[in-house]
Design an enzyme around this catalytic site. Structure first.
Site, short mmCIF file in Angstrom:
data_model
loop_
_atom_site.label_atom_id
_atom_site.label_comp_id
_atom_site.label_asym_id
_atom_site.label_seq_id
_atom_site.Cartn_x
_atom_site.Cartn_y
_atom_site.Cartn_z
CE LYS A 145 87.07 84.62 -12.66
NZ LYS A 145 87.01 85.98 -13.21
CD GLU A 177 91.53 92.28 -18.02
OE1 GLU A 177 90.82 91.38 -18.49
OE2 GLU A 177 92.34 92.09 -17.10
CG LEU A 201 90.73 86.42 -16.39
CD1 LEU A 201 91.72 85.57 -15.59
CD2 LEU A 201 89.45 86.61 -15.61
#
Length: 282
Positions: A145, A177, A201
């Site tokens: 991140k 995603e 993530l």
């Protein structure tokens, strides 16, 4: 005026950005966004664990212990009297003359955090929303991140320009995603979501949903699926901090399922809301 955290101190909020901070010049840093419900940070330990992992992956030595960071964030919420919203926390490698390689150990990382009031998106959860498809052009360490979010912002901008809530990303034919969330599909009563590898993530809300599904008896498969499978799914939803669980009813103007939030999605939303209520009561 609301307060902020600068390094280990809670102070009046002001703009404190050194032009040679590596976050500003290189995106050389990490961050977390933590949801606050009823004045309490949600899944704070999980966010702190992910922050610690991100720091390790980019060889960044956190300047404070996890306990110090947790304590300061909880105190910041109390000081700002935040009932509903988010905490934004960022750690940069620090301030140093502009060189691409890492500075020496004499440089101290810079930690900042602030709060912002935000209402939960309950109406959108109940009504559902739309999304668009965008090619995933990000780097190959999406599991960290970091502050390097330009590809995500470009994708989100396309969603906004098309009156959609999210841009669902795909590498070739494989769905990964979304620009700021994880993607789930429902097929014949079972959930599918991309495995938590370097292409996505591992969202904290994503992880909570998988945990809730275990208690609900809903089978979850962490495996990749195609754009075609996405568009033919019975239900689609995305998950993220504070936006929680948003049913997706159309993707690129193609209807998903019955074009209304599906039974499985609604069951998971209710379970997630129950978890929030438990937090607020604690």
């Amino acid at each position: 005026m609301t307060k902020m955290i600068f390094n280990d101190q809670i102070m009046e909020r002001e703009n404190i950005v050194d032009i040679e901070d590596r976050a500003y010049q290189f995106g050389d840093g990490i961050y977390e966004v933590i949801g606050v419900y009823g004045g309490k940070p949600f899944l704070l330990d999980e966010h702190m664990e992910r922050l610690q992992r991100s720091a390790k992956e980019i060889q960044l030595s956190l300047p404070y212990t996890m306990e110090q960071l947790r304590r300061n964030l909880v105190q910041l919420v109390k000081t700002n009297e935040l009932d509903e919203g988010i905490i934004y926390m960022q750690v940069s490698r620090g301030v140093s003359s502009r060189e691409h390689y890492f500075p020496g150990n004499s440089i101290t990382p810079v930690t900042i955090a602030y709060t912002r009031a935000e209402e939960r998106m309950s109406a959108t959860e109940d009504a559902g929303a739309t999304a668009v498809l965008v090619e995933d052009i990000r780097w190959l360490r999406c599991d960290i991140k970091t502050l390097n979010l330009l590809p995500n912002t470009l994708a989100k901008q396309k969603a906004v320009e098309n009156n959609a809530i999210e841009a669902i990303l795909h590498r070739g034919d494989t769905v990964t995603e979304a620009s700021a969330s994880n993607v789930f599909i429902v097929k014949e009563g079972e959930l599918f979501t991309h495995p938590a590898n370097n292409y996505i993530l591992n969202g904290i809300t994503r992880r909570k949903v998988i945990q809730l599904c275990e208690s609900l008896g809903i089978q979850v498969h962490e495996e990749a699926f195609t754009v075609k499978t996405l568009l033919q799914a019975d239900e689609v939803f995305v998950t993220a901090t504070k936006s929680d669980i948003i049913p997706i009813l159309k993707i690129d103007n193609q209807s998903i399922g019955q074009e209304s939030p599906g039974k499985i999605t609604r069951k998971i939303i209710q379970s997630f809301r129950s978890a929030i209520r438990e937090l607020e009561k604690s």
